[in-house]
Motif scaffolding. Structure first.
Motif, PDB file in Angstrom:
ATOM      1  N   ALA A   1      -3.707   9.185   5.015  1.00  0.00           N
ATOM      2  CA  ALA A   1      -4.666   8.637   4.070  1.00  0.00           C
ATOM      3  C   ALA A   1      -3.669   7.103   3.334  1.00  0.00           C
ATOM      4  CB  ALA A   1      -4.687   8.853   3.045  1.00  0.00           C
ATOM      5  N   ARG A   2      -4.310   5.209   3.557  1.00  0.00           N
ATOM      6  CA  ARG A   2      -3.546   4.880   3.770  1.00  0.00           C
ATOM      7  C   ARG A   2      -4.391   4.137   2.227  1.00  0.00           C
ATOM      8  NH1 ARG A   2      -1.240   0.401   8.078  1.00  0.00           N
ATOM      9  NH2 ARG A   2      -0.760  -1.135   6.368  1.00  0.00           N
ATOM     10  N   PHE A   3      -3.682   4.415   1.155  1.00  0.00           N
ATOM     11  CA  PHE A   3      -4.008   3.098  -0.245  1.00  0.00           C
ATOM     12  C   PHE A   3      -4.056   2.120  -0.592  1.00  0.00           C
ATOM     13  CE2 PHE A   3      -5.030   7.868  -0.547  1.00  0.00           C
ATOM     14  CZ  PHE A   3      -5.744   8.007  -0.310  1.00  0.00           C
ATOM     15  N   ALA A   4      -4.789   1.297  -0.959  1.00  0.00           N
ATOM     16  CA  ALA A   4      -4.268  -0.186  -1.353  1.00  0.00           C
ATOM     17  C   ALA A   4      -3.376  -0.124  -2.482  1.00  0.00           C
ATOM     18  CB  ALA A   4      -5.014  -1.210  -1.339  1.00  0.00           C
ATOM     19  N   GLY A   5      -1.887  -0.810  -2.734  1.00  0.00           N
ATOM     20  CA  GLY A   5      -1.427  -0.796  -4.198  1.00  0.00           C
ATOM     21  C   GLY A   5      -1.096   0.409  -4.252  1.00  0.00           C
ATOM     22  N   ARG A   6      -0.394   0.779  -5.162  1.00  0.00           N
ATOM     23  CA  ARG A   6       0.396   2.289  -6.233  1.00  0.00           C
ATOM     24  C   ARG A   6      -0.673   3.776  -6.184  1.00  0.00           C
ATOM     25  NH1 ARG A   6       5.366   3.207  -5.888  1.00  0.00           N
ATOM     26  NH2 ARG A   6       6.285   4.832  -7.834  1.00  0.00           N
ATOM     27  N   VAL A   7      -0.382   4.589  -5.347  1.00  0.00           N
ATOM     28  CA  VAL A   7      -1.472   5.522  -6.072  1.00  0.00           C
ATOM     29  C   VAL A   7       0.117   6.593  -6.384  1.00  0.00           C
ATOM     30  CG1 VAL A   7      -2.380   7.130  -5.235  1.00  0.00           C
ATOM     31  CG2 VAL A   7      -2.408   5.323  -4.050  1.00  0.00           C
ATOM     32  N   GLU A   8      -0.307   7.139  -7.682  1.00  0.00           N
ATOM     33  CA  GLU A   8       0.801   8.389  -8.298  1.00  0.00           C
ATOM     34  C   GLU A   8      -0.273   9.800  -7.243  1.00  0.00           C
ATOM     35  OE1 GLU A   8       2.852   8.316  -9.771  1.00  0.00           O
ATOM     36  OE2 GLU A   8       3.114   6.642  -9.931  1.00  0.00           O
ATOM     37  N   ALA A   9       1.002  10.011  -6.463  1.00  0.00           N
ATOM     38  CA  ALA A   9       0.822  11.167  -5.600  1.00  0.00           C
ATOM     39  C   ALA A   9       2.205  12.281  -5.733  1.00  0.00           C
ATOM     40  CB  ALA A   9       0.339  11.310  -3.884  1.00  0.00           C
ATOM     41  N   ARG A  10       2.166  13.391  -6.146  1.00  0.00           N
ATOM     42  CA  ARG A  10       3.057  14.134  -6.218  1.00  0.00           C
ATOM     43  C   ARG A  10       2.637  15.729  -5.093  1.00  0.00           C
ATOM     44  NH1 ARG A  10       4.241  12.133 -11.124  1.00  0.00           N
ATOM     45  NH2 ARG A  10       2.325  13.958 -11.411  1.00  0.00           N
ATOM     46  N   THR A  11       4.426  16.222  -4.276  1.00  0.00           N
ATOM     47  CA  THR A  11       3.888  16.959  -3.542  1.00  0.00           C
ATOM     48  C   THR A  11       3.515  17.732  -4.224  1.00  0.00           C
ATOM     49  OG1 THR A  11       6.108  16.382  -2.302  1.00  0.00           O
ATOM     50  CG2 THR A  11       4.805  18.204  -2.410  1.00  0.00           C
TER      51      THR A  11
ATOM     52  N   ASP B   1       0.910  -0.949   0.410  1.00  0.00           N
ATOM     53  CA  ASP B   1      -0.083  -0.364  -0.065  1.00  0.00           C
ATOM     54  C   ASP B   1       1.128   1.511  -0.240  1.00  0.00           C
ATOM     55  OD1 ASP B   1      -1.132  -0.912   3.711  1.00  0.00           O
ATOM     56  OD2 ASP B   1       0.899  -0.497   2.777  1.00  0.00           O
ATOM     57  N   THR B   2       0.428   2.613   0.340  1.00  0.00           N
ATOM     58  CA  THR B   2       1.011   3.683  -0.115  1.00  0.00           C
ATOM     59  C   THR B   2       0.667   4.136   1.405  1.00  0.00           C
ATOM     60  OG1 THR B   2       0.944   3.387  -2.867  1.00  0.00           O
ATOM     61  CG2 THR B   2       1.610   5.756  -1.365  1.00  0.00           C
ATOM     62  N   LEU B   3       1.137   5.604   1.927  1.00  0.00           N
ATOM     63  CA  LEU B   3       0.466   6.348   2.648  1.00  0.00           C
ATOM     64  C   LEU B   3       0.996   7.559   1.951  1.00  0.00           C
ATOM     65  CD1 LEU B   3       2.455   5.004   5.523  1.00  0.00           C
ATOM     66  CD2 LEU B   3       0.386   4.744   5.357  1.00  0.00           C
ATOM     67  N   VAL B   4      -0.223   8.260   1.906  1.00  0.00           N
ATOM     68  CA  VAL B   4       0.089   9.626   1.948  1.00  0.00           C
ATOM     69  C   VAL B   4      -0.501  10.766   2.909  1.00  0.00           C
ATOM     70  CG1 VAL B   4      -0.745  10.966  -0.213  1.00  0.00           C
ATOM     71  CG2 VAL B   4      -1.177   8.531  -0.623  1.00  0.00           C
ATOM     72  N   GLU B   5       0.889  11.597   2.886  1.00  0.00           N
ATOM     73  CA  GLU B   5       0.783  12.228   3.900  1.00  0.00           C
ATOM     74  C   GLU B   5       0.151  13.811   3.319  1.00  0.00           C
ATOM     75  OE1 GLU B   5       4.373  13.207   6.090  1.00  0.00           O
ATOM     76  OE2 GLU B   5       3.288  14.545   7.292  1.00  0.00           O
TER      77      GLU B   5
END
Lengths: 340, 292
Positions: A305-315, A291-295
């Motif tokens: 937030a914690r999403f399963a798998g890979r999430v594309e999120a850039r600063t 999963d991916t942790l997105v701050e």
């Protein structure tokens, strides 16, 4: 099998109370974890139960008998210390047998019990070694063996795994739990590691500043934390606890009625991407494989937030975040208590 | 000059002052004593000449040496076990949480701080026949007067008591330090197992104190054989050589009788003896000592 009842115990040093009016019971044959940050009074509570320290107030019962004034040896307990407390000059066998010799158990029975315990913990080949010739994990096993060989109905553990490396800790967790179930011991297990408490315990007693924050099963404590602190302490990454106002714009959000200022707790794993959700600006993203942790920052508050798998999120990206109504935990800003 | 050569030079330069002192006042005299012990003592009209082992043969035939030697063995046998036992007892006691333990520690250590000359003089007063402290006490119980230092039967014992009094506090400090290095959690573990104070001492504290005991023992043996100031002040070896110890005898031979060659031979014997004892102690006890 014996149960343990702690009735209103306190331990004060002058003005400061390390343990402040704490009461709980441990059912016979169960494992209860005393969980909390350092300095919360969990170790002191354990030492009071062991009799290594005297309470300023309150009583302790083990198997129905009041043991408050009894010396440790007469409480029918075994204990494993954080530093193992092995006698450095004695061999493994001598360490394990120390208590039996003190209690003048017959040599034949001693040998018998030693063999059984050594087999149980895989120490048979190490009996002649000195503690200094053992690895940390092996020393830990010797300490366990010494506690088990006493065949006490109650076993107290003071952060027994905190000196081991992560891999070994996982193994020993399972092993201790299996032993506890198999031997039907009543166990109190002190730890600051919430995952240890979650995986091993029948009940968790979460402590904070000398008081009990919540006494519940692992599922309850995770699903319905009694306070914002409990929500943040149990679960990784910790629950997001933000001012209710920061999430005011989310449709379907129903704060409990009342005059209180509220805090909203949302577990990172309950958050999902929702086109109708609240805008949150990405601060950083950590990809962990599964999963991916997105701050992010949501309404000015840090929010993970914690999403399963890979999430594309850039600063700098803006994500729209939402969650189901059942995921909302409401706490009072003043008392930190749960409101729903 | 290379860095390495310079480092070596600086190293030696730093060592030099201490080295000079050691060589001039320890190593060379020791060696000189060994050489001198094979020569006769120089007299104004008869210079020293090589006499082989004559001095050593004289030692074997010297009744005063043998008395000094047996006195010394008795003195060692009296002081060492008692002062070590007392030291452990005091250390264990003042290591526990007792009220006024700082005071107790200081009180026990005081005899060590006092110079031996002063101590010997204080005890001289205690032992004085007629009006000494001891006499006043025994007199109060109606016991007959006794000259403790003046009678050959009691003089050595009286001197031994003083040495115990002086040494026990010194050894206590080593034991106290060692006891404080034992983690308190061991005591807790033992108390959970139901071990009494005595069992805990016998099975845990005492074995863990063994390195200290070895160290203290070797020091105690050396001290017992190099005791001299106390003898000079209290008895001067008397009465009738009853309190003559080996080093005092050497001092007498060397500086009262001025038979320096014979004194040198006696010194070599004493050094060899001490070396042997230390060697045996390490050899035997080392294997039984648990070092952490």
């Amino acid at each position: 099998m014996k149960d343990i009842a702690v009735e209103g115990i306190s331990r004060r040093w002058g003005e400061a109370a390390a343990v402040d009016d704490v009461s709980f019971t441990v059912a016979a044959g169960t494992l209860v974890a005393l969980l909390g940050p350092s300095g919360c009074g969990k170790s002191t509570t354990l030492r009071l139960i062991a009799g290594l320290d005297q309470p300023s107030a309150g009583r302790i019962r083990i198997g129905g008998a009041d043991v408050t004034g009894l010396p440790p040896a007469r409480r029918g307990i075994a204990m494993v210390f954080q530093s193992y407390a092995l006698f450095p000059h004695l061999s493994v066998a001598e360490n394990i047998l120390f208590g039996l010799k003190v209690r003048r158990v017959e040599p034949a029975e001693r040998a018998d019990r030693l063999r059984r315990v050594a087999d149980m913990l895989g120490l048979a080949a190490l009996l002649d070694r000195k503690p200094s010739q053992l690895s940390g994990g092996q020393q830990q096993r010797v300490a366990l063996a010494r506690a088990i060989v006493a065949e006490a109905a109650v076993c107290l553990m003071d952060e027994p795994l905190s000196n081991l490396d992560a891999q070994l800790r996982l193994e020993m967790r399972r092993e201790i739990r299996a032993l506890q179930t198999r031997l039907g011991m009543t166990m109190i297990y002190v730890t600051h590691d919430q995952s240890e408490a979650m995986t091993m315990a029948d009940r968790i007693i979460l402590m904070r500043a000398g008081r009990i924050e919540q006494n519940a099963t692992p599922a309850e404590i995770y699903g319905r934390p009694a306070t914002g602190f409990a929500g943040r302490f149990v679960g990784t990454p910790p629950m997001n606890v933000i001012p209710a106002a920061a999430a005011a714009g989310l449709p379907g959000l129903q704060p409990p009625a009342g005059p209180h200022t509220l805090l909203l707790g949302i577990r990172p794993e309950a958050v999902r991407l929702d086109p109708a959700g609240l805008p949150a600006e990405v601060v950083a993203a950590e990809y962990l494989g599964a999963d991916t942790l997105v701050e992010t920052r949501l309404g000015g508050s840090p929010f993970v937030a914690r999403f399963a798998g890979r999430v594309e999120a850039r600063t700098g990206d803006v994500l729209r975040l939402g969650w189901g109504p059942e995921a909302a935990h409401w706490f009072d800003t003043g008392t930190d208590r749960r409101m729903n | 000059m290379t860095t390495r050569a310079r480092d070596t030079l600086i190293g030696w330069a730093l060592l030099a002052p201490a080295m000079t002192l050691l060589v001039a006042f320890t190593h060379w005299p020791a060696l000189a004593s060994l050489i001198e012990s094979f020569y006769s003592t120089a007299r104004p009209r008869r210079p020293a000449r090589f006499v082989g082992t004559a001095n050593y043969e004289q030692i074997l035939a010297d009744p005063v040496f043998w008395q000094a030697f047996s006195n010394n063995l008795l003195y060692a046998a009296g002081t060492i076990p008692v002062s070590i036992a007392l030291a452990i007892l005091m250390a264990v006691w003042v290591n526990d949480r007792i009220p006024g333990r700082t005071f107790a520690r200081v009180a026990y250590f005081t005899p060590t701080v006092l110079p031996m000359i002063a101590v010997a003089n204080i005890w001289l007063f205690f032992f004085t026949p007629g009006y000494g402290l001891l006499e006043q006490i025994t007199g109060a119980f109606g016991l007959p007067s006794h000259n403790w230092l003046g009678s050959p039967e009691t003089a050595l014992a009286a001197v031994t008591v003083v040495a115990i009094w002086k040494e026990a506090g010194f050894f206590m400090i080593f034991y106290l330090a060692a006891l404080q290095a034992i983690p308190p959690v061991l005591a807790e573990a033992a108390s959970l197992e139901g071990a009494s104070r005595w069992t805990f001492f016998r099975r845990v504290q005492f074995p863990l104190l063994m390195p200290t005991t070895l160290f203290v023992l070797i020091n105690a043996v050396i001290n017992a054989f190099r005791m001299i100031d106390q003898i000079i002040v209290m008895t001067r070896g008397g009465p009738d050589n009853a309190t003559t110890l080996v080093l005092f005898y050497i001092y007498q031979v060397g500086f009262s009788f001025w038979d320096t060659a014979y004194a040198a031979a006696l010194t070599v014997v004493l050094l060899a003896l001490l070396g042997l004892v230390a060697f045996v102690q390490y050899g035997i006890l080392e294997r039984r000592v648990h070092y952490r």
